[in-house]
Scaffold this motif. Structure first.
Motif, PDB file in Angstrom:
ATOM      1  N   GLY A 175       5.684  -0.295   0.280  1.00 40.97           N
ATOM      2  CA  GLY A 175       6.879   0.385  -0.191  1.00 40.97           C
ATOM      3  C   GLY A 175       7.031   0.263  -1.690  1.00 40.97           C
ATOM      4  O   GLY A 175       6.339  -0.521  -2.346  1.00 40.97           O
ATOM      5  N   VAL A 176       7.965   1.062  -2.229  1.00 40.21           N
ATOM      6  CA  VAL A 176       8.085   1.096  -3.685  1.00 40.21           C
ATOM      7  C   VAL A 176       8.830  -0.115  -4.230  1.00 40.21           C
ATOM      8  O   VAL A 176       8.731  -0.424  -5.414  1.00 40.21           O
ATOM      9  CB  VAL A 176       8.786   2.390  -4.156  1.00 40.21           C
ATOM     10  N   LEU A 191       2.713  15.702  -3.816  1.00 42.30           N
ATOM     11  CA  LEU A 191       1.481  14.909  -3.667  1.00 42.30           C
ATOM     12  C   LEU A 191       1.089  14.269  -4.993  1.00 42.30           C
ATOM     13  O   LEU A 191       0.701  13.101  -5.034  1.00 42.30           O
ATOM     14  CB  LEU A 191       0.348  15.791  -3.165  1.00 42.30           C
ATOM     15  N   ALA A 192       1.173  15.059  -6.057  1.00 43.26           N
ATOM     16  CA  ALA A 192       0.818  14.509  -7.374  1.00 43.26           C
ATOM     17  C   ALA A 192       1.712  13.325  -7.711  1.00 43.26           C
ATOM     18  O   ALA A 192       1.241  12.271  -8.179  1.00 43.26           O
ATOM     19  CB  ALA A 192       0.944  15.594  -8.437  1.00 43.26           C
ATOM     20  N   MET A 193       3.009  13.477  -7.468  1.00 41.26           N
ATOM     21  CA  MET A 193       3.942  12.396  -7.793  1.00 41.26           C
ATOM     22  C   MET A 193       3.688  11.172  -6.931  1.00 41.26           C
ATOM     23  O   MET A 193       3.806  10.035  -7.396  1.00 41.26           O
ATOM     24  CB  MET A 193       5.389  12.878  -7.613  1.00 41.26           C
ATOM     25  N   MET A 194       3.343  11.410  -5.664  1.00 44.00           N
ATOM     26  CA  MET A 194       3.069  10.274  -4.791  1.00 44.00           C
ATOM     27  C   MET A 194       1.839   9.509  -5.248  1.00 44.00           C
ATOM     28  O   MET A 194       1.831   8.276  -5.291  1.00 44.00           O
ATOM     29  CB  MET A 194       2.876  10.739  -3.351  1.00 44.00           C
ATOM     30  N   ILE A 195       0.803  10.238  -5.610  1.00 43.46           N
ATOM     31  CA  ILE A 195      -0.417   9.567  -6.061  1.00 43.46           C
ATOM     32  C   ILE A 195      -0.152   8.831  -7.376  1.00 43.46           C
ATOM     33  O   ILE A 195      -0.579   7.685  -7.556  1.00 43.46           O
ATOM     34  CB  ILE A 195      -1.566  10.582  -6.174  1.00 43.46           C
ATOM     35  N   ALA A 196       0.567   9.482  -8.283  1.00 43.30           N
ATOM     36  CA  ALA A 196       0.917   8.812  -9.541  1.00 43.30           C
ATOM     37  C   ALA A 196       1.716   7.535  -9.272  1.00 43.30           C
ATOM     38  O   ALA A 196       1.463   6.484  -9.867  1.00 43.30           O
ATOM     39  CB  ALA A 196       1.731   9.770 -10.418  1.00 43.30           C
ATOM     40  N   ARG A 197       2.675   7.636  -8.361  1.00 49.93           N
ATOM     41  CA  ARG A 197       3.488   6.472  -7.984  1.00 49.93           C
ATOM     42  C   ARG A 197       2.611   5.353  -7.447  1.00 49.93           C
ATOM     43  O   ARG A 197       2.704   4.201  -7.876  1.00 49.93           O
ATOM     44  CB  ARG A 197       4.503   6.912  -6.909  1.00 49.93           C
ATOM     45  N   ASN A 198       1.730   5.705  -6.515  1.00 50.49           N
ATOM     46  CA  ASN A 198       0.894   4.683  -5.881  1.00 50.49           C
ATOM     47  C   ASN A 198      -0.106   4.060  -6.858  1.00 50.49           C
ATOM     48  O   ASN A 198      -0.464   2.894  -6.717  1.00 50.49           O
ATOM     49  CB  ASN A 198       0.136   5.276  -4.693  1.00 50.49           C
ATOM     50  N   GLU A 199      -0.566   4.867  -7.802  1.00 54.76           N
ATOM     51  CA  GLU A 199      -1.506   4.326  -8.780  1.00 54.76           C
ATOM     52  C   GLU A 199      -0.796   3.358  -9.721  1.00 54.76           C
ATOM     53  O   GLU A 199      -1.397   2.396 -10.195  1.00 54.76           O
ATOM     54  CB  GLU A 199      -2.161   5.464  -9.570  1.00 54.76           C
ATOM     55  N   LEU A 252       2.158   1.722  -8.928  1.00 58.14           N
ATOM     56  CA  LEU A 252       2.713   0.626  -8.125  1.00 58.14           C
ATOM     57  C   LEU A 252       1.700   0.311  -7.037  1.00 58.14           C
ATOM     58  O   LEU A 252       1.687   0.934  -5.966  1.00 58.14           O
ATOM     59  CB  LEU A 252       4.046   1.051  -7.488  1.00 58.14           C
ATOM     60  N   GLU A 253       0.877  -0.653  -7.295  1.00 55.57           N
ATOM     61  CA  GLU A 253      -0.336  -0.835  -6.518  1.00 55.57           C
ATOM     62  C   GLU A 253      -0.105  -0.903  -5.012  1.00 55.57           C
ATOM     63  O   GLU A 253      -0.894  -0.404  -4.230  1.00 55.57           O
ATOM     64  CB  GLU A 253      -1.043  -2.117  -7.004  1.00 55.57           C
TER      65      GLU A 253
END
Lengths: 479, 479
Positions: B164-165, B147-155, B157-158
């Motif tokens: 998608g990434v 979850l932490a990595m997903m939120i970091a990713r989304n923050e 990569l807007e």
């Protein structure tokens, strides 16, 4: 209980714990015929941890207060979710789990529990028609679906696991009645939520295969790569079953991964009378099956099953030799899991299956379906109700004429009459009665329906919501 | 127990279940001083579900056989994992969970249990120094990290959640001692496992900040987007703590999300004596904290904590009005969870915290650290052992001179002497003794170490492995 011989320390110390457990368990059972008061305010100070500790007896007292404000899924007034009742064998097993506190990643740590997980998974794969299949218990249907989608993604995008999904546009197909985890998971997996195509459903809530085909071909024409079709076996609101066999034909023709989200409905495989609802599932690539729904096992117990062996290890294994040691990886389910530490979700399903046998489970599934048919007949025969459609499985969706379903459900909750929910189905917002508790009989179902009508009658004038000209509950009325 | 008054049906039916539970619980406790025999073969037929069901009494008998072959983490011979012992308050609470079978997504269904989850999360965020933070209990540390990595990713990569990434190359940084879930999660999240940079660690197993800086700047120069730095608080093998404060400086300077994987070590925040190990954690963006490790709560109880409120809802919420109804979303934790149905992992942590208080937990953490220091002294003082390094927390890594650690651990397991594992640390394959069971004292630790030496002495000649010229256990010897 005081006369029972106890072991030496730390054995002696568990007597107080077991006595307290018995007392609190009895309290839950004694009070669950009634729903608890709603108390969503702030916790009082005596229910908050503090700097100082409290004796175990004080914690037991606090636990009692908390349990008095906790709805029980075994209550005869609980129809709110896709689970309910209390299975004695499964509950017994689940109450043993914290005592050994096994983590289900290696045989070295979990011992025979690992074999029990393999056994229940093997049994499920056989019912699914996956003779060379494999599986993993996961912490819930959403995560089972996540794993299926990840494997489908990686199989379609060869280097996705190592190098990422890249910029290629992809698509995942599910019906407009499918579970929200498909969209959520597309976001998690880096595909993007917009990759999900919501295919329209028919008058029974089943995905329209021709619409699916069109969407798929349109995407192909646009250079978009179809990753997965999700067919739902038992939709969340209606309990409808997508036509898996036709979808499997299309998936095979198009070379697209077919996942079946049977979180609710895969348990119908246990019944020769109802397993036809899943015809074609043996041609699916993966299947989600929640034993904590129709099989009555306490939360959570979800299986992801795969038709081909080896995919879980191939897409999940990591080098972790501090952990996976001393035994062959076949005995180390941690190499095939999305988790590292894994609580034991297998023992309860194994115990329940030992107790009921396939035959007991057949009877259970048939009873639940029969209860839903009874409810539907009762609803259809009473002009105060409007049945949305004949239930395909255990969810019965209906309205009370002249009443908003959300407002009525809210009142039923506030007055502690019933825990029951509502959902959008066939363009209507309907009350959803889930017949998933086999400890209930037709009389109990009738009583629940009577109490809905009584509560509705007491609401004068009707509680909000749009009333259509026909006097039936309005279309698209919202909370 | 027979004299206790029972409620009416279904209350009357639970007497047999509670009696069986008491009997089996007692059996676990009575036998756990010894390790069970290893029996990895096929399950016998009497332990397999069949077409026909069995009476509950037969299931109880079968459960007894299975438990006799299940290692108990409360055994004084269990040092294999980062958990151990048996906390009475937490175990009691966990044994109540299946009786109400609450799903922790809405207040409507879970009642006050939702407030208990909020309470323990609020308490954890305060200890983390996140006064405006939030959190979610997840099914394990790997998923908290996910979850932490997903939120970091989304923050970073807007549009990642919606679209998608994409093809942009990204990077995630962790030390070569970090947990394998960082790499695994990079694969799951669509970033690709190769996006993970393994930063070298120093002579104490702590990430080298200058190497981290170099890697980060090199990636920036190459046009690669740094998504997240993972600092580990309590590495899996050594129990080492990365220098969070220095890493936080770098993360702030570079504008990169800082996650702290404190699955093992965040519990040190409960001790004024040891919380300095996590200095700077209040500047992290997110923190994983497993209560099922040093806090002694049964598996699993993992929290993901975030410094800023609102991110969980922002990155996880889905439209699901069939479910999230009747209450404001602040009372519906399902909108902030990776799961849909969620078993209740909160009650056990709440009960344990009520019982121990902050003060009891401080004492517990201090005791565990002291036990590890005792073990290290004992090892350092005995020439038959070689201590790899002074333990930074509760993991003590050492070798028996002249013996292969894997071979010795295997023998200890096969002879039912100890459950203990080994891992690579500082270029050596060492035995890892985890001092996580507060029910043990120095005598018990000494006894475990004595039994290792006795077993080693009985192996003549030494069991395989490379023996270096100095006579110490060989470097890089493998299983």
């Amino acid at each position: 209980m005081g006369t029972t011989a106890r072991g030496s320390a730390p054995g002696g110390e568990i007597e107080e714990m077991l006595d307290a457990h018995e007392q609190l368990a009895q309290r839950i059972v004694d009070r669950e015929a009634e729903l608890p008061p709603r108390s969503p305010g702030a916790l009082p100070d005596d229910l908050r941890p503090a700097a100082a500790g409290r004796p175990l007896a004080a914690v037991v007292e606090a636990l009692g207060k908390v349990l008095d404000r906790t709805p029980s899924a075994a209550s005869p007034r609980f129809f709110n979710q896709l689970f309910g009742g209390r299975d004695r064998a499964a509950t017994l097993a689940e109450m043993l789990v914290p005592l050994t506190n096994t983590s289900m990643y290696t045989f070295k740590v979990a011992g025979t529990q690992v074999l029990l997980e393999q056994e229940v998974l093997a049994r499920m794969t056989r019912f699914a028609g996956f003779p060379d299949g494999e599986g993993s218990l996961t912490p819930g249907g959403s995560l089972s679906n996540l794993l299926a989608m990840m494997i489908a993604r990686n199989e379609a995008l060869e280097h996705a696991r190592e190098e990422g999904v890249g910029g290629r546009a992809t698509a995942v197909y599910t019906s407009d009645q499918g579970h929200y985890s498909i969209r959520k998971n597309a976001g998690i997996l880096g595909l993007g939520r917009r990759a999900v195509r919501e295919i329209p459903s028919d008058h029974r809530g089943r995905m329209r295969v021709e619409a699916l085909r069109s969407a798929l071909l349109r995407d192909r024409a646009d250079g978009i790569l179809p990753l997965m079709i999700n067919a739902t076996a038992g939709t969340t609101v209606l309990g409808a079953f997508d036509p898996i066999s036709e979808i499997a034909d299309l998936a095979a023709e198009q070379g697209v991964w077919l996942h079946v989200d049977g979180a609710l409905g895969a348990s119908a495989l246990l019944s020769p009378q109802h397993r036809g609802l899943l015809e074609g599932v043996d041609r699916a690539d993966s299947l989600t099956w929640n034993a904590h729904k129709m099989m009555g096992v306490p939360l959570s117990c979800s299986a992801l099953l795969l038709r081909r062996r080896g995919l879980l290890t191939g897409h999940l294994n990591e080098q972790a030799d501090y952990l996976f040691q001393a035994d062959h990886d076949a005995l180390n389910p941690g190499t095939r899991s999305i988790q590292c530490g894994r609580r034991n979700d297998a023992l309860k399903l194994w115990a329940a299956w030992m107790h009921h046998g396939d035959e007991g489970y057949r009877q259970r599934i048939d009873k639940l379906f029969a209860l839903a048919r009874h409810a539907a007949r009762r609803i259809a025969g009473d002009p105060a109700f409007e049945l949305l459609l004949e239930p395909e499985s255990i969810n019965v969706c209906f309205c009370v004429r002249g009443h908003s379903s959300p407002a009525l459900c809210r009142t039923l909750d506030q007055r502690r009459v019933l825990k029951i929910g509502h959902g959008m189905a066939l363009g209507r917002r309907a009350i959803r009665l889930v017949c998933v508790n086999p400890d209930l009989d037709e009389t109990a179902i009738d009583a629940a329906l009577d109490s809905i009508l009584e509560t509705a009658a007491s609401l004068s004038p009707p509680t909000g919501g749009t009333i259509s000209e026909s006097g039936s509950c309005g279309a698209n009325n919202v909370v």
